[in-house]
Design a protein around this motif. Sequence first.
Motif, PDB file in Angstrom:
ATOM      1  N   GLU A 401      -6.519  -2.353  58.944  1.00 28.26           N
ATOM      2  CA  GLU A 401      -6.944  -1.580  57.759  1.00 28.26           C
ATOM      3  C   GLU A 401      -8.216  -0.954  57.930  1.00 28.26           C
ATOM      4  OE1 GLU A 401      -5.705  -4.618  57.290  1.00 28.26           O
ATOM      5  OE2 GLU A 401      -3.883  -4.132  56.540  1.00 28.26           O
ATOM      6  N   GLU A 402      -9.389  -1.916  58.337  1.00 27.24           N
ATOM      7  CA  GLU A 402     -10.685  -1.126  58.570  1.00 27.24           C
ATOM      8  C   GLU A 402     -10.729  -0.086  59.729  1.00 27.24           C
ATOM      9  OE1 GLU A 402     -15.401  -2.292  59.307  1.00 27.24           O
ATOM     10  OE2 GLU A 402     -14.247  -3.734  58.440  1.00 27.24           O
ATOM     11  N   ARG A 406     -11.641   3.698  58.914  1.00 29.24           N
ATOM     12  CA  ARG A 406     -12.658   4.185  59.494  1.00 29.24           C
ATOM     13  C   ARG A 406     -12.447   5.580  60.390  1.00 29.24           C
ATOM     14  NH1 ARG A 406     -17.534   1.946  60.874  1.00 29.24           N
ATOM     15  NH2 ARG A 406     -16.976   0.048  60.223  1.00 29.24           N
ATOM     16  N   LEU A 434     -11.678   0.648  50.540  1.00 27.67           N
ATOM     17  CA  LEU A 434     -12.195   0.385  51.769  1.00 27.67           C
ATOM     18  C   LEU A 434     -13.116   1.662  52.122  1.00 27.67           C
ATOM     19  CD1 LEU A 434     -12.858  -1.476  54.017  1.00 27.67           C
ATOM     20  CD2 LEU A 434     -10.593  -0.793  55.149  1.00 27.67           C
ATOM     21  N   GLU A 437     -16.307   1.423  50.199  1.00 29.80           N
ATOM     22  CA  GLU A 437     -16.838   0.424  50.905  1.00 29.80           C
ATOM     23  C   GLU A 437     -17.592   0.729  51.959  1.00 29.80           C
ATOM     24  OE1 GLU A 437     -16.171  -4.517  52.020  1.00 29.80           O
ATOM     25  OE2 GLU A 437     -14.781  -3.310  50.869  1.00 29.80           O
ATOM     26  N   LEU A 438     -17.007   1.321  52.909  1.00 25.79           N
ATOM     27  CA  LEU A 438     -17.672   1.783  54.172  1.00 25.79           C
ATOM     28  C   LEU A 438     -18.700   2.925  53.991  1.00 25.79           C
ATOM     29  CD1 LEU A 438     -14.392   2.140  56.528  1.00 25.79           C
ATOM     30  CD2 LEU A 438     -16.374   0.491  56.649  1.00 25.79           C
TER      31      LEU A 438
END
Length: 620
Positions: A401-402, A406, A434, A437-438
Amino acid sequence: MSQQPAIVILSDKARPLADIIAAALGGSVHGLSRRVGVADVRFEDTGAHLAELFAAGRPIVALMAAGAVIRLIAPHLSDKTGEPPVISVAEDGSAVVPLLGGHHGANDMARKIAGLTGGMAAVTTAGDVRFGIALDAPPEGFSLANPQAAKQAMADLVGGAAARLEGEAPWLSQARLPLSDEGAVVLMTSDRDVAAPADGLLYHPKTLALGIGCERGCDADEAWDLAMETLKAAGLSPASVGVVVSLDVKADEAAVHAVAERLGCPARFFDAATLEAETPRLAHPSDVVFAEVGCHGVSEGAALAAVGASGALVQAKRKTRRATCAIACAAQPFTPTHLPGRGRGKLYVVGIGPGSDGWRSPEVSDLVRASTDLVGYSLYLDLLGPLARGKTRHDFDLGKEEARVRHAMELAGEGRDVALVCSGDAGIYAMATLVFELLDKAEGEEGLSDGARRIAIQCSPGISALQGAAARAGAPLGHDFCTISLSDLLTPWEDIQRRLKAAAEGDFVIAFYNPVSMKRRTQLAYARDRLLEHRPADTPVILATNLGRPGELVRVVPLGSLDVDDVDMLTVVIVGSSNTTTVRTGDGRQWVYTPRGYARKQGSAMTRQGSGQAIAGAAE
């Protein structure tokens, strides 16, 4: 063309030609549900769908009989100046008829389609037939300053008058216009702020690049006023600005985008090295600016970079307390397909619902169509079907997911338009959180690049699993409810237990996400046992699997009989409250609902209905 064309078909027989036209025009295929198996958009009622597209200003290419299209569109005709192109195409492509919006792109589209099919474009507009040109529809890169005068100018030319050209415009000089140095109809092109000729038309070429530099958080009105003053000082028309340009660290500066939006042109950006290369051509190089951003001039440098070596600075830098502005002129007009620099990248965070086109919002579909790149779990991208055609795919496995998010943000940071595709709703147990959050942790070695931190973000909702399950089962979410994920990959099991206890004691309807996995089989059983301490064993539980997809299965079981082995990773579980109940309709179907107490509310419809029946009974 501001919107993508809708290619409307009524049968699968027309699909091959529709696909060819859609690919050439950058459009989408809209099919009648009962006759078309697969389409980007499916509809139930042809007349209603055409009316909706027409009202939205969407160009329509209908592979239908012209008479049928006319009858369906006719009740919605009003102002011809605002009507989108409407084109009828024979199913074999032999005839292409622009019905409406001939000077808004329909004639050109018809010719392009005819070129694809080998058919005939039945263009009937007088100016197009006689001169091969529509004076009120200049090509990209030009705007008409006095469109109200176009009808008379064309009538005069059709009536035998000659035209006199003033300025450079190959699209006019190469047309079949009757030209003369003594012509009565003046066709002028100029980037100057001049009045339109009394007996003719004034066209402004989009040859100007307006460079802006400003402090972070500069007021948009200050930047706008400076831009207008700079144009006025040079005697130039705002209508000739084809692009607003600046340094790439200003890609997310609201003032720059506000100026571009008010001028009706794109904003583009250059890195410091590109602007520094323009130093020899700057009128006012600054060592202070170089020390701050790595180039000796932002507004002048950006304007010169935009117009290239063949262009020139036509208005040196002017400034206010927080902004600077300069103007350069290019040898050729700027057009949407030929722009300098890089645009601000866009990240569309979209929820596609269960994946079927019927449960996908029009906004989400439009954002996917507008994207250059698609990022997501492979299954989700596959579910887009034809909508993904022509896009660059970036497939990721589950559990990444990250890396997925990204990658999407970095692609957007390169100036691309990226759709981050999620199932259900992107903001419910999905990737939207996310993204932010990033951004919140963007600094540091593991952070995002500078470009990725300056992207534009748009989130668009989708039908969530809990909404789909509730709709299929009835109305279980009619009163207070909550959602709890039973996955302890990201949330400690102790926290999940605490939330379960609170929801059980609060008598909430509960939608469980991630109820089980291949390795995780005990959490759902634990939740069932805790809930049985607070609500009856016959409490309805909805098990909804593959919602909105082939193999959809919706079951209702009592809480006391809930078997973990009946649930898999594609199942959402909704457990009713102590008030949730079921009802059967005459067809024998069982529905689940949670009452809100309307029947008990004084003056409610149900109370009035009961009173009315009682009074009627007494009267009898």
